[in-house]
Design a protein around this motif. Structure first.
Motif, mmCIF file in Angstrom:
data_model
loop_
_atom_site.group_PDB
_atom_site.id
_atom_site.type_symbol
_atom_site.label_atom_id
_atom_site.label_comp_id
_atom_site.label_asym_id
_atom_site.label_seq_id
_atom_site.Cartn_x
_atom_site.Cartn_y
_atom_site.Cartn_z
ATOM 1 N N ILE A 100 0.487 -1.278 -0.510
ATOM 2 C CA ILE A 100 -0.016 0.288 -0.009
ATOM 3 C C ILE A 100 0.881 1.259 -0.202
ATOM 4 C CG2 ILE A 100 -1.916 1.313 0.858
ATOM 5 C CD1 ILE A 100 -2.533 -1.421 1.921
ATOM 6 N N THR A 101 2.229 1.000 0.518
ATOM 7 C CA THR A 101 2.873 2.357 1.086
ATOM 8 C C THR A 101 3.447 2.788 -0.779
ATOM 9 O OG1 THR A 101 3.651 1.513 2.599
ATOM 10 C CG2 THR A 101 5.229 3.113 1.656
ATOM 11 N N MET A 102 3.877 1.535 -1.477
ATOM 12 C CA MET A 102 3.978 2.344 -2.558
ATOM 13 C C MET A 102 3.104 2.268 -3.526
ATOM 14 S SD MET A 102 6.187 -2.056 -3.549
ATOM 15 C CE MET A 102 8.306 -2.162 -2.579
ATOM 16 N N ARG A 161 -9.912 -5.250 -3.563
ATOM 17 C CA ARG A 161 -9.355 -5.273 -4.605
ATOM 18 C C ARG A 161 -10.148 -2.654 -4.649
ATOM 19 N NH1 ARG A 161 -7.015 -7.289 -7.631
ATOM 20 N NH2 ARG A 161 -7.675 -5.794 -9.588
ATOM 21 N N LEU A 162 -10.382 -2.393 -3.274
ATOM 22 C CA LEU A 162 -10.178 -1.472 -3.196
ATOM 23 C C LEU A 162 -9.822 -0.600 -4.056
ATOM 24 C CD1 LEU A 162 -11.579 -1.579 0.419
ATOM 25 C CD2 LEU A 162 -12.759 -1.379 -1.393
ATOM 26 N N PRO A 163 -10.158 0.689 -4.860
ATOM 27 C CA PRO A 163 -9.225 1.676 -6.033
ATOM 28 C C PRO A 163 -8.060 2.616 -5.290
ATOM 29 C CG PRO A 163 -11.633 1.819 -6.113
ATOM 30 C CD PRO A 163 -11.751 0.931 -5.634
ATOM 31 N N ASN A 164 -9.145 2.777 -4.329
ATOM 32 C CA ASN A 164 -7.426 4.204 -3.722
ATOM 33 C C ASN A 164 -8.162 3.846 -2.595
ATOM 34 O OD1 ASN A 164 -10.343 5.015 -2.217
ATOM 35 N ND2 ASN A 164 -11.255 5.545 -4.404
ATOM 36 N N PHE A 165 -6.731 4.745 -1.840
ATOM 37 C CA PHE A 165 -6.580 4.842 -0.014
ATOM 38 C C PHE A 165 -7.896 4.794 0.732
ATOM 39 C CE2 PHE A 165 -3.779 6.792 3.854
ATOM 40 C CZ PHE A 165 -3.659 4.510 4.085
ATOM 41 N N SER A 167 -10.681 5.244 0.269
ATOM 42 C CA SER A 167 -11.494 3.092 0.676
ATOM 43 C C SER A 167 -10.929 2.203 1.195
ATOM 44 C CB SER A 167 -12.354 2.895 -0.561
ATOM 45 O OG SER A 167 -11.294 2.949 -1.288
ATOM 46 N N ILE A 168 -10.552 1.965 1.081
ATOM 47 C CA ILE A 168 -9.361 0.811 1.684
ATOM 48 C C ILE A 168 -8.796 1.699 3.806
ATOM 49 C CG2 ILE A 168 -6.766 0.325 2.548
ATOM 50 C CD1 ILE A 168 -6.007 0.674 -0.236
ATOM 51 N N LEU A 169 -9.145 3.142 3.852
ATOM 52 C CA LEU A 169 -9.998 3.633 5.609
ATOM 53 C C LEU A 169 -10.535 3.092 5.552
ATOM 54 C CD1 LEU A 169 -6.912 7.315 5.606
ATOM 55 C CD2 LEU A 169 -6.228 4.542 6.470
ATOM 56 N N ALA A 170 -11.596 3.505 4.993
ATOM 57 C CA ALA A 170 -12.764 3.208 5.383
ATOM 58 C C ALA A 170 -12.813 1.555 5.858
ATOM 59 C CB ALA A 170 -14.032 3.855 4.321
ATOM 60 N N ALA A 171 -12.721 0.783 5.151
ATOM 61 C CA ALA A 171 -12.566 -0.545 5.505
ATOM 62 C C ALA A 171 -12.135 -1.428 6.703
ATOM 63 C CB ALA A 171 -12.374 -1.005 4.468
ATOM 64 N N ARG A 172 -10.851 -0.858 6.896
ATOM 65 C CA ARG A 172 -9.945 -0.612 7.973
ATOM 66 C C ARG A 172 -11.135 -0.650 8.687
ATOM 67 N NH1 ARG A 172 -5.859 -4.170 8.359
ATOM 68 N NH2 ARG A 172 -4.967 -2.521 10.521
ATOM 69 N N PHE A 173 -12.163 0.002 9.508
ATOM 70 C CA PHE A 173 -12.544 0.941 9.866
ATOM 71 C C PHE A 173 -13.960 0.072 10.165
ATOM 72 C CE2 PHE A 173 -16.458 2.936 12.378
ATOM 73 C CZ PHE A 173 -15.121 3.685 13.149
ATOM 74 N N TRP A 227 0.494 -7.204 -1.606
ATOM 75 C CA TRP A 227 -0.268 -6.426 -0.723
ATOM 76 C C TRP A 227 -1.870 -7.886 -0.795
ATOM 77 C CZ3 TRP A 227 -4.462 -3.573 -0.288
ATOM 78 C CH2 TRP A 227 -4.697 -2.844 -1.453
ATOM 79 N N ARG A 228 -1.900 -6.488 -2.323
ATOM 80 C CA ARG A 228 -3.374 -7.447 -2.832
ATOM 81 C C ARG A 228 -3.845 -9.269 -2.722
ATOM 82 N NH1 ARG A 228 -6.666 -3.350 -4.212
ATOM 83 N NH2 ARG A 228 -5.832 -1.588 -5.402
#
Length: 543
Positions: A100-102, A161-165, A167-173, A227-228
């Motif tokens: 995700i960092t890259m 498969r989330l396309p942007n960061f 949405s990834i943060l929302a999924a993490r929450f 990572w995916r």
């Protein structure tokens, strides 16, 4: 009546019915580890190089200053180049091929987002724990456990498969929010279906899957460096639990308290068939369930007094908020509360911090994670006999001091002596894991019965706040000052040890039922000590 229900569980014994709850809970606990400690391999710190415009073109020459800026033409004046921010980087892929960092360039000014990635999960658990607790009491343990695990599995799979960061943060929450639904509800469900003589062993064994999954998490990440695909690989096993959910029963204790005696009888009869045991006669069983429900009348009356629906929920929540100040109303209770809060905050920060800090120790992150899980196994299994023999106070303080000393030593040990770095880190991991195990037992015994649940609930708030703060120490400060995490976590462990010393020993002492009992117990001890001193003085002057 709870004792009589325990006798009923003892009559049912331990068989296939109980073991199904145990299997479901332990298996699910293992699935949570890769997501709880996900940032270590999904969004790690990686080496990067600034790529200015025209990078690689011999006609375009730029000098990078700190891999976050480059020197170039500024305002049309070639004589006075000024630093310009980098907008593109190349990454070292020797350890990880894709992270995700890259992918989202979480470097330079966006570096704090790596810590945010980890903290967002912890924020979800902070918000979700009380809400899932309320749902578990209102709608049932099995219901919350079932829906929580299903939703967690869906979100975990789609997050690959989330396309942007964002949405990834929302999924993490969301994953963090659902974390207590499986962990807490499953734990309660397993213990409420367990016969009394097995509960101590059950409580210990339920912690072992976390350690084993930590070892496996290091292995999975070593094998899969993208990572995916890694996220997908550790999320797919969640699907294996879904068929088991169909065979799980609701907690019979909860059904009885809620007045659903018909379903409770069906569950108990199924348990007796599966375990090949006999239930009491129907009349005796009905009388037992009625008596158990009668004890819950006071709680029901309080709920009716507050009102039903959302308004009643707000009223009850406000009363619980005000009741927190009860913990500060008397001297000894206030001292215990503040010291226990300090311990929960410090110990949680150290536990998660040392688990996430491999990169700042410059060691193999996969080996570090696996060895950390190995250290947790003896920490969880050996703690109980130690505290049963030596008590709670001295062993827990010793664990914290040893953890603090070993972690502080990491701040001065050269990073190239990898065997010494790993050894000290593992001593710290073992000690803080053992201290964490003792902390819940010790805190439970320190507080009086009438405020025990309230005290433990508010203590976990301090723990979750610390778990949200620790990633910022490891991921935000650590890359620039590698010694700072060791100092912060080492000092925190020592403070936890210092906070333990003023507390009294609880082993083999009667637990106080009320706040008055707690305060009077100290006064009684002081008075008795004074009487013994006077008696000794009188003995000396007697002829």
């Amino acid at each position: 009546m709870a004792n009589k229900f325990d006798e009923l569980l003892s009559t049912l014994g331990t068989g296939k019915w109980n073991l199904l709850f145990f299997f479901a809970t332990t298996y699910w606990n293992m699935q949570l580890v890769p997501h709880t400690l996900g940032s270590v391999f999904l969004a790690p710190q990686v080496q990067y190089t600034c790529e200015p415009p025209g990078y690689g073109d011999a006609t375009q020459l730029y000098n990078t200053t700190d891999n976050c800026h480059y020197l170039g033409v500024y305002n049309g004046t070639e004589a006075e180049p000024s630093p310009l921010p980098c907008t593109k980087w190349s990454y070292n892929t020797s350890t990880f091929t894709s992270t995700i960092t890259m992918q989202f360039d979480l470097v330079c000014d966006s570096e704090y987002l790596r810590a945010t990635y980890q903290s967002m999960y912890m924020l979800g658990t902070f918000v979700g724990a009380p809400i899932n607790g309320i749902f578990s009491d209102r709608y049932g343990r099995r219901t919350v456990f079932t829906y929580g695990t299903i939703l967690f599995t869906i979100v975990a799979l789609f997050s690959c498969r989330l396309p942007n960061f964002s949405s990834i943060l929302a999924a993490r929450f969301i994953l963090g929010f659902l974390h207590p639904a499986g962990l807490q509800a499953g734990y309660i469900l397993a213990l409420e279906a367990c016969e009394p003589r097995r509960r101590t062993v059950m409580g210990i064994v339920l912690g072992l899957p976390w350690a084993l999954a930590t070892v496996a998490w290091g292995g999975w990440a070593f094998l899969i460096r993208d990572w995916r695909w890694l996220q997908l690989a550790v999320s797919l096993p969640c699907l294996l639990l879904l068929p088991v959910l169909w065979f799980l029963d609701e907690s019979p204790r909860w059904l009885i308290v809620r007045g659903d005696h018909r379903r409770a009888r069906e569950v108990l009869e199924r348990a007796a068939r599966w375990n090949k045991m006999d239930l009491p006669p129907p009349e005796e069983l009905d009388a037992l369930m009625k008596n158990i429900q009668k004890e819950s009348t006071l709680a029901k009356e309080e709920e009716d007094h507050n009102g039903s629906g959302f308004q009643g929920y707000l009223a009850a929540s406000w009363k619980k908020f005000l009741s927190v100040f009860i913990l500060l109303r008397t001297p000894k209770l206030r001292k215990i509360s503040l010291l226990v809060y300090t311990k929960f905050f410090m110990v949680s920060m150290v536990f998660y911090g040392i688990s996430l800090n491999a990169v700042n120790f410059s060691v193999n992150p996969f080996l570090y994670m696996a060895l950390g899980g190995v250290m947790e196994i003896p920490a969880y299994t050996l703690t109980v006999p130690i505290v049963e023999y030596w008590g709670r106070r001295i062993p827990s303080a010793a664990f914290y001091f040893v953890a603090g000393a070993s972690i502080l030593a990491l701040a001065v040990v050269p990073a190239d002596i990898s065997w010494l770095v790993i050894s000290l880190a593992m001593i710290g991991k073992f000690s803080i894991s053992a201290g964490y195990q003792v902390l819940y037992l010790y805190a439970t015994e320190l507080f009086p019965t009438e405020v025990r649940l309230l005290a433990l609930g508010t203590s976990t708030i301090a723990s979750r706040i610390a778990s949200m703060a620790s990633p910022f120490v490891t991921d935000l400060l650590g890359p620039h000052y590698p010694w700072i995490p060791s100092v912060v976590f080492g000092v925190a462990a020592l403070l936890a040890g210092v906070a333990t010393l003023p507390l009294h020993e609880t082993h083999k002492h009667p637990l106080p039922d009320t706040v008055k009992d707690l305060e009077d117990s100290e006064e009684y001890a002081v008075a008795r000590s004074e009487e013994e001193t006077k008696e000794a003085e009188m003995e000396q002057i007697r002829p």
